[in-house]
Enzyme design. Structure first.
Site, PDB file in Angstrom:
ATOM      1  N   HIS A  61      35.609  59.630  50.108  1.00 11.32           N
ATOM      2  CA  HIS A  61      34.841  60.864  49.836  1.00 11.32           C
ATOM      3  C   HIS A  61      34.925  61.226  48.487  1.00 11.32           C
ATOM      4  CE1 HIS A  61      34.523  61.370  54.075  1.00 11.32           C
ATOM      5  NE2 HIS A  61      35.895  61.450  54.202  1.00 11.32           N
TER       6      HIS A  61
ATOM      7  N   ASP B  75      35.389  53.928  59.173  1.00 12.72           N
ATOM      8  CA  ASP B  75      35.978  55.596  59.332  1.00 12.72           C
ATOM      9  C   ASP B  75      35.142  56.310  60.074  1.00 12.72           C
ATOM     10  OD1 ASP B  75      38.480  56.722  57.769  1.00 12.72           O
ATOM     11  OD2 ASP B  75      36.850  57.939  58.220  1.00 12.72           O
TER      12      ASP B  75
ATOM     13  N   HIS C 102      34.373  59.397  59.478  1.00 21.19           N
ATOM     14  CA  HIS C 102      33.834  60.249  58.601  1.00 21.19           C
ATOM     15  C   HIS C 102      32.771  59.330  57.617  1.00 21.19           C
ATOM     16  CE1 HIS C 102      37.753  62.101  59.342  1.00 21.19           C
ATOM     17  NE2 HIS C 102      36.756  63.259  59.677  1.00 21.19           N
TER      18      HIS C 102
ATOM     19  N   ASP D 177      40.567  56.881  62.862  1.00 18.92           N
ATOM     20  CA  ASP D 177      40.459  58.145  63.184  1.00 18.92           C
ATOM     21  C   ASP D 177      39.254  58.074  64.205  1.00 18.92           C
ATOM     22  OD1 ASP D 177      38.687  57.511  61.377  1.00 18.92           O
ATOM     23  OD2 ASP D 177      39.147  59.068  59.905  1.00 18.92           O
TER      24      ASP D 177
END
Length: 286
Positions: free
Chosen positions: A100, A137, A139, A214
């Site tokens: 990110h 991931d 995200h 996740d």
């Protein structure tokens, strides 16, 4: 984070790894390497602790010199892992996956983008020309997508939860948005229908894999419904596909893995899911 220590202990305890398999970063990542992926002003603000309050809030961390040192150490660990992957086919950063982080700011517990920094390092030192980043991931790798948005030499593939953070997605070279609540069958079918063809199409000289756990149904931030077994099969399939990959010159590309996120309430679930990635890597590559 305690999961880094516990994961190391678990891998040693069960014999998946020995003490000689582990290494520590040789140094903090030098400015010259960071600046190939991040702006001079952003790095200056990090190191001089002059980020403004809004920028600090976006990172989600209490800001400190120790935090900046941690991020520089993680980035160097990924670079060092890349070098080791040329000798061993694969190397794992037990931390990392800070996808990110943008060129000029951090978000969501990510200050510096370790795999982007390492990709630029490899290219600068003529160790790789064509790079593939596979981000599984939950995200989207929004920072990675932004860093390489105008760079055809790095192909970014992100397969992530459609309804999850970041709510305003960047555009990767290939994005697969997985609907909320999707389980093992849907996820694995999408991956199997995409990844081998993508690898064949791109023929990368080096592969980065972000293998966050996740995606699990138990994850507090995930919003998908994958089981531990499904997450394990994801890693087995991805790593097997990487093992079969051929570059433009018909050689086998090295692979660097960063562990990424995992936020299940029970730490044992997180450790087991991450340990499965290491177990699969040992089985496939060693």
């Amino acid at each position: 984070m305690i999961k880094y220590e516990l994961l190391t202990q678990q891998l040693l305890h069960e014999g998946t790894a020995t003490a000689s398999d582990f290494f520590e970063p040789s140094k903090l990542c030098p400015d010259i390497d960071v600046l190939r992926a991040h702006t001079d002003q952003y790095l200056k603000d990090l190191k001089e602790l002059t980020l403004d309050k809004k920028a600090i809030r976006k990172t989600g961390f209490p800001f400190s010199a120790l935090l900046v040192e941690r991020e520089l150490r993680i980035a160097q660990g990924t670079i060092d892992g890349c070098i080791k992957a040329y000798d061993h086919r694969i190397a794992m950063n037990i931390a990392g996956g800070t996808h990110h982080a943008y060129t000029d700011h951090g978000e969501a517990f990510c200050l510096l983008n370790d795999q982007a920094i390492a990709a630029r390092y490899l290219q600068h030192h003529h160790l790789a020309d064509k790079i593939l980043i596979v981000d599984l991931d939950v995200h989207q790798g929004n920072g990675t997508a932004q860093i390489f948005q105008n760079d055809d030499s790095v192909f970014t593939f992100s397969m992530h939860g459609a309804g999850n953070y970041p709510f305003k997605k960047e555009q990767s070279d290939l994005d697969i948005a997985v609907p909320d609540g999707s389980g093992d069958d849907y996820y694995l079918n999408e991956l199997k229908n995409t990844l081998p063809d993508l690898i064949h199409q791109e023929k990368p000289d080096f592969i980065f894999y972000l293998c966050g756990v996740d995606v699990l149904e138990s994850d507090k931030l995930g919003r998908l419904s994958m089981s531990l077994e499904g997450c394990k099969r994801r890693d087995e399939f991805a790593l097997s596909a990487f093992a079969k990959a051929r570059s433009q010159n018909n050689s086998f590309p090295p692979i660097q893995c960063s562990m990424g996120g995992g936020y299940s309430p029970e730490i044992k679930t997180i450790i087991e899911a991450h340990a499965n990635t290491f177990r699969a890597a040992r089985e496939i590559f060693m």
